[in-house]
Design an enzyme around this catalytic site. Structure first.
Site, PDB file in Angstrom:
ATOM      1  CG  HIS A  41      -1.786   1.181   1.374  1.00 49.08           C
ATOM      2  ND1 HIS A  41      -3.105   1.176   0.961  1.00 49.08           N
ATOM      3  CD2 HIS A  41      -1.554   2.428   1.861  1.00 49.08           C
ATOM      4  CE1 HIS A  41      -3.637   2.370   1.205  1.00 49.08           C
ATOM      5  NE2 HIS A  41      -2.711   3.147   1.746  1.00 49.08           N
ATOM      6  CD  GLU A  42       1.525   3.675   3.723  1.00 53.85           C
ATOM      7  OE1 GLU A  42       1.745   4.752   3.139  1.00 53.85           O
ATOM      8  OE2 GLU A  42       0.465   3.437   4.351  1.00 53.85           O
TER       9      GLU A  42
ATOM     10  CG  HIS B 265       0.229   6.251  -0.548  1.00 50.93           C
ATOM     11  ND1 HIS B 265      -0.764   7.040  -1.079  1.00 50.93           N
ATOM     12  CD2 HIS B 265      -0.360   5.562   0.463  1.00 50.93           C
ATOM     13  CE1 HIS B 265      -1.902   6.834  -0.418  1.00 50.93           C
ATOM     14  NE2 HIS B 265      -1.683   5.932   0.522  1.00 50.93           N
TER      15      HIS B 265
ATOM     16  CD  GLU C 183      -5.743   5.356   0.640  1.00 45.31           C
ATOM     17  OE1 GLU C 183      -4.743   6.056   0.856  1.00 45.31           O
ATOM     18  OE2 GLU C 183      -5.987   4.316   1.281  1.00 45.31           O
TER      19      GLU C 183
HETATM   20 MG    MG Z   1      -3.040   5.336   2.182  1.00 48.29          MG
END
Ligand code: MG
Length: 507
Positions: free
Chosen positions: A271-272, A275, A301
């Site tokens: 997830h990160e 980003h 996001e």
């Molecule tokens: Mg996030």
């Protein structure tokens, strides 16, 4: 002087001023990163003051007479239609923020910054003791200041719109209400069907012992495969995983570990990294202008969600990394079939904690927060009533009984940092992700095969070309229309959920 030369001269001065502000902003980001990753507990009070005075300085410079003179010169060129496409976008975004900040006094900004920095440690203590009463007076003060902020900044329909606007420019609570209401009905309904399904997933199959050094190695390996550049980034540990960037050549991600739960850190790292790839994909030449910034939190996001959910929780993704799982954790993965792993990591199971929720019920956690924030800022509910309201909504939407404040109202850091209006961007991210991913699938016909082979270059190139390199050239709405041909719609997310979970739970 020739008009074009004049304009270039003014614009150059404008960019220099912006760059100064950006350096200050980067310094602030370093301080906040350090607070989460390295700072000893006792450092909190003075760090709050350092951050507050720097935030005040930044604000003061931004709304100074000097800056105002320069931006108003640029405005004249803008009013006369003399800016090109990129200059127009730069001006539009800085002006939007400038007009907002100009309405807030330096005293107000400092007061808010200090309160929020202090509140984060109070919240942390309250959560540890699971006692909302400790945090309540601080949250009351934050809400009071946030209501004031909305009043200063101005709004058309709801004061909450003025707060949403900092995270998702152009979005309104009215539009969100419509999208979220439809989504809530869909989610509650499919959740009932899943509960009634005969198909049961046994999550115990993934229980085991996963040494942290091995997890860390795997996380770095996957992040690198996805395209994260460790020469322009770092990975550290913090209680709440996050990504921050000082500029495209220094992007930091964090994760957290649990020896018993491998996917707790792996999925959060994916997830990160999603980003971080956005931030590393921004063009250095645009640093210090809005063209060197991400569009909105919702679009940000969407980047993390595409990687974490659409790609990272697919069967083909783990087919690719199965040999690594077997090699590193033979006890668990020798016996576990790929399809079983796929089902376990996608198990739908209502839980009290947002960050541990599956991708389906997750959005109910967000909708609940959205409804509460909206009423709180509009003044129809008060802080003292929050635990009761929270707990009753949890029961209604997710069928969960909240027994402790730490498992309910106190679980998230956001409000203590003054971030009200932030939560909706998580679900917006899921909706954007689904709509974008549907288009990616069309544009890359061999996508599944590429993922199975651990070849993420085409996906990353697609994201770079269509999203990352543009910075804020387009608004979120313009971008989604440009790429997919239509405005944001929850239809793609619902289709994706129906399809995926219809198969897993044999609905
Ligand atoms: Mg996030």
């Amino acid at each position: 002087m020739d008009c074009e030369i004049m304009k270039n001269k003014v614009f150059k001065e404008f960019r220099e001023k912006l760059l100064e502000l950006w350096h200050l902003n980067s310094a602030l980001a370093v301080l906040s990163w350090d607070q989460e990753v390295n700072m000893p507990e006792n450092g909190a009070d003075l760090r709050a003051k350092t951050i507050a005075s720097l935030a005040g300085l930044l604000h003061g410079k931004f709304v100074s007479k000097e800056f105002s003179t320069v931006i108003n010169k640029v405005k004249k060129f803008s009013d006369n239609g003399e800016l090109n496409k990129k200059e127009t976008a730069i001006f539009r975004e800085v002006w939007r923020e400038f007009s907002r900040e100009e309405k807030l006094s330096s005293e107000f900004v400092e007061e808010l910054a200090e309160l929020c920095s202090k509140s984060q440690s109070v919240w942390s203590e309250a959560r540890k003791k699971s006692n909302f009463k400790i945090f309540q007076p601080y949250l009351e003060k934050i809400v009071e200041l946030k209501r004031k902020e909305a009043k200063f900044v101005g709004y058309e329909k709801s004061p909450y719109d003025a707060l949403i606007d900092t995270y998702e420019p152009g979005m309104t609570s009215e539009e969100l209400s419509v999208i979220f209401y439809e989504l809530k009905i869909f989610l509650v309904d499919i959740l009932q069907k899943i509960k009634k399904s005969k198909k049961k997933i046994d999550a115990r199959k993934l229980k085991g012992n996963f040494p942290i050094e091995k997890q860390e190695k795997l996380n770095k390996f996957i992040a690198e495969k996805m395209g994260f550049n460790f020469e322009s980034g770092r990975m550290d540990i913090s209680t709440h995983p996050f990504t921050t960037n000082f500029h495209p050549d220094d992007v930091r991600i964090t994760t957290r570990y649990d020896e018993k739960n491998l996917f707790y850190s792996v999925l959060s790292t994916i997830h990160e990294t999603g980003h971080a790839l956005y931030e590393q994909g921004i063009e250095m030449k645009n640093f210090g202008t809005p063209l060197g910034e991400s569009i909105s939190l919702g679009i940000h996001e969407s980047q993390s969600r595409i990687w974490e959910k659409n790609i990272g929780q697919s069967q083909e993704f783990w087919k690719c990394f199965y040999p690594d799982l077997k090699k590193n954790f033979p006890d668990v993965f020798r016996k576990l079939k790929l399809v079983e792993l796929y089902e376990v990591i996608n198990e739908v199971k209502p839980s009290s904690i947002r960050t541990e929720a599956d991708e389906l019920t997750y959005n109910l956690h967000i909708i609940l927060r959205f409804e509460i924030e909206k009423e709180l800022i509009e003044g129809s509910i008060e802080v003292a009533d929050l635990p009761k309201i929270w707990n009753s909504k949890m029961k209604e939407y997710l069928g969960i009984k909240i027994l402790k404040d730490s498992q309910g109202i106190l679980q998230d850091v956001h409000w203590s940092g003054g971030s009200i209006g932030y939560f909706p961007t998580y679900t917006l991210g899921n909706l954007y992700a689904a709509q974008l991913y549907a288009k990616i699938k069309k544009d890359i016909p061999d996508l599944k095969k590429e993922i199975e082979n651990g070849n993420f270059e085409n996906i990353l190139a697609w994201l770079r070309k269509n999203i990352h390199t543009h910075g804020k050239l387009y608004t979120a709405d313009e971008l989604i229309r440009k790429i997919t041909g239509e405005t944001l719609s929850s239809k793609y997310f619902m289709d994706y959920i129906n399809n995926k979970y219809g198969k897993i739970y044999e609905l």
